[in-house]
Design an enzyme around this catalytic site. Structure first.
Site, mmCIF file in Angstrom:
data_model
loop_
_atom_site.group_PDB
_atom_site.id
_atom_site.type_symbol
_atom_site.label_atom_id
_atom_site.label_comp_id
_atom_site.label_asym_id
_atom_site.label_seq_id
_atom_site.Cartn_x
_atom_site.Cartn_y
_atom_site.Cartn_z
ATOM 1 N N GLU A 95 42.803 31.479 61.011
ATOM 2 C CA GLU A 95 44.081 30.943 61.455
ATOM 3 C C GLU A 95 44.499 31.598 62.768
ATOM 4 O O GLU A 95 44.216 32.773 63.002
ATOM 5 C CB GLU A 95 45.156 31.217 60.403
ATOM 6 C CG GLU A 95 44.964 30.366 59.174
ATOM 7 C CD GLU A 95 45.978 30.650 58.084
ATOM 8 O OE1 GLU A 95 46.375 29.695 57.419
ATOM 9 O OE2 GLU A 95 46.370 31.808 57.903
ATOM 10 N N CYS A 121 39.291 40.779 56.162
ATOM 11 C CA CYS A 121 39.373 42.125 56.729
ATOM 12 C C CYS A 121 38.953 43.150 55.681
ATOM 13 O O CYS A 121 39.278 43.008 54.502
ATOM 14 C CB CYS A 121 40.799 42.411 57.194
ATOM 15 S SG CYS A 121 40.981 44.040 57.945
ATOM 16 N N GLU A 173 40.403 43.372 61.749
ATOM 17 C CA GLU A 173 40.638 44.608 62.506
ATOM 18 C C GLU A 173 39.821 44.498 63.803
ATOM 19 O O GLU A 173 38.588 44.613 63.777
ATOM 20 C CB GLU A 173 40.188 45.817 61.664
ATOM 21 C CG GLU A 173 40.011 47.109 62.433
ATOM 22 C CD GLU A 173 41.207 47.496 63.304
ATOM 23 O OE1 GLU A 173 42.340 47.459 62.817
ATOM 24 O OE2 GLU A 173 40.978 47.836 64.492
ATOM 25 N N LEU A 228 51.166 52.006 62.342
ATOM 26 C CA LEU A 228 51.397 53.322 61.742
ATOM 27 C C LEU A 228 51.909 53.159 60.311
ATOM 28 O O LEU A 228 51.301 53.646 59.368
ATOM 29 C CB LEU A 228 52.399 54.089 62.606
ATOM 30 C CG LEU A 228 52.483 55.573 62.396
ATOM 31 C CD1 LEU A 228 51.181 56.255 62.770
ATOM 32 C CD2 LEU A 228 53.620 56.163 63.241
HETATM 33 FE FE1 SF4 Z 1 45.641 43.367 57.088
HETATM 34 FE FE2 SF4 Z 1 45.434 44.402 59.548
HETATM 35 FE FE3 SF4 Z 1 45.235 45.993 57.347
HETATM 36 FE FE4 SF4 Z 1 43.279 44.260 57.944
HETATM 37 S S1 SF4 Z 1 43.914 46.011 59.173
HETATM 38 S S2 SF4 Z 1 44.177 44.606 55.901
HETATM 39 S S3 SF4 Z 1 44.431 42.507 58.790
HETATM 40 S S4 SF4 Z 1 47.060 44.827 58.051
#
Ligand code: SF4
Length: 361
Positions: A95, A121, A173, A228
């Site tokens: 998305e 992720c 990420e 953070l």
């Molecule tokens: Fe979600 Fe970002 Fe954590 Fe991955 S790094 S789990 S996308 S908050």
């Protein structure tokens, strides 16, 4: 005999396209023409590249392809935020979000594209919908670029102007797909690509200390935001597994940020999502201010967007204001991100794929 896999032209840099042209017996400048067609004009087939010799086009058609994401669903929120679901060549989905920002007279002030860099992720943050999917695949630089390209087209149709900013805050990420992300930024900032200023591109990371040091050594010019979300190791480890991993606890992270700021001359942004009763107390604000003393940075407070099945709540306005008062009194620069597109689950931390049903496709 197996046919060789076609080369995806929309993953190649300017230099690589020049080399490809030479390998196919053409002068180097043909590679530059290719670059303009692919990244500047959004060509989806070599047949469109009418200023290239026919024989070259025929050779390219035999040996290459051009990635294009297929838009399969588009949702518009009441605040005009638009979320697009794309199907990748692999058949998986991602998305991307187009976020308009209006001034008091209703004129568009800014148009930001939020892109995904991975499908799912691996980082597993406890508050995040994407984390629930687990890691599935990295995107190529071309797949990242194409999200921006297509949302730029959409911006021109819907709002009559080009996009102004890109944030890597969608699924994934970005620093775990390091090379593709840096390559995509190079394409977005190339004058023959979308020509965006690197200052208008923000890459947001969960805070991988080693990769932040690498960004510093690579002297990147885009902006960096670090999630953070908690001011102590105990709190951060409870919601972000990355903080429990080797060489990425808060002290390592702060050291890496200092290194980044020294080497690049850039101040980062700390993303801090407020969860009621967990990290939104005045003492949390004081600890956060202490951290920004050790490695300077602006603080961007995010009001949590509830995700179905996850146990976190958004704090009240009064708690938010009390938190801000402490930070301001301590001399910290604070902004508040009131998330957009919540009624279509396009807000921060809410991106997760619900596969389209037949009727939606
Ligand atoms: Fe979600 Fe970002 Fe954590 Fe991955 S790094 S789990 S996308 S908050």
């Amino acid at each position: 005999m197996r046919t060789p896999t076609p080369i995806d032209l929309r993953t190649l840099s300017r230099e690589e396209l020049e080399r490809l042209a030479e390998d196919l017996g053409e002068p180097r400048y043909r590679g530059r023409q290719l670059f303009k067609w692919i990244y500047g004009k959004g060509a989806v087939s070599v047949a469109q590249m009418t200023d290239l010799p026919k024989s070259f086009r025929a050779e390219l058609a035999r040996r290459t392809c051009i990635t294009r994401l297929e838009p399969v669903r588009q949702l518009t929120a009441s605040d005009q935020t638009i979320k697009v679901l794309f199907r990748l060549p692999s058949g998986r989905h991602i998305e991307s979000v187009l976020i308009p920002d209006f001034d008091e007279t209703g004129r568009v002030r800014r148009l930001t594209v939020c892109v995904s860099s991975q499908v799912g992720c691996a980082m597993g943050c406890a508050f995040c919908a994407t984390g629930l999917m687990g890691f599935q695949q990295n995107l190529t630089a071309g797949e990242i670029y194409d999200q921006v390209w297509q949302l730029n087209q959409l911006a021109e149709t819907r709002f009559g102007r080009r996009i102004t900013n890109v944030v890597y805050m969608g699924m994934g990420e970005p620093l775990l797909n390091y090379d593709a992300v840096l390559r995509s930024v190079a394409l977005l900032t190339d004058r023959d690509g979308l020509g965006l200023s690197p200052r208008r591109i923000t890459v947001s990371t969960v805070g991988l200390a080693r990769r932040i040091r690498k960004l510093a050594d690579d002297r990147v010019r885009f902006r960096l935001a670090v999630s953070l979300h908690a001011p102590t190791n105990a709190q951060r480890s409870a919601i972000m597994p990355v903080n429990r991993s080797e060489q990425t606890d808060l002290d390592d992270l702060i050291e890496a940020i200092r290194y980044f700021e020294q080497r690049t001359g850039q101040i980062i942004t700390y993303e801090y999502c407020l969860f009621e009763g967990f990290n939104d107390r005045p003492e949390d604000a004081h600890r956060l201010a202490d951290l920004t003393r050790r490695a300077p940075g602006k603080v961007n407070l995010i009001l949590y967007n509830p995700v179905e099945g996850l146990p976190f709540c958004r704090p009240s306005e009064a708690r938010l204001q009390a938190f801000i008062r402490v930070l301001v009194a301590r001399g910290v620069t604070v902004t508040v991100r009131r998330s957009r597109g919540q009624d279509i689950n396009a807000a921060c931390g809410q991106l997760a794929i619900r596969e389209p049903t037949r009727s939606e496709v």
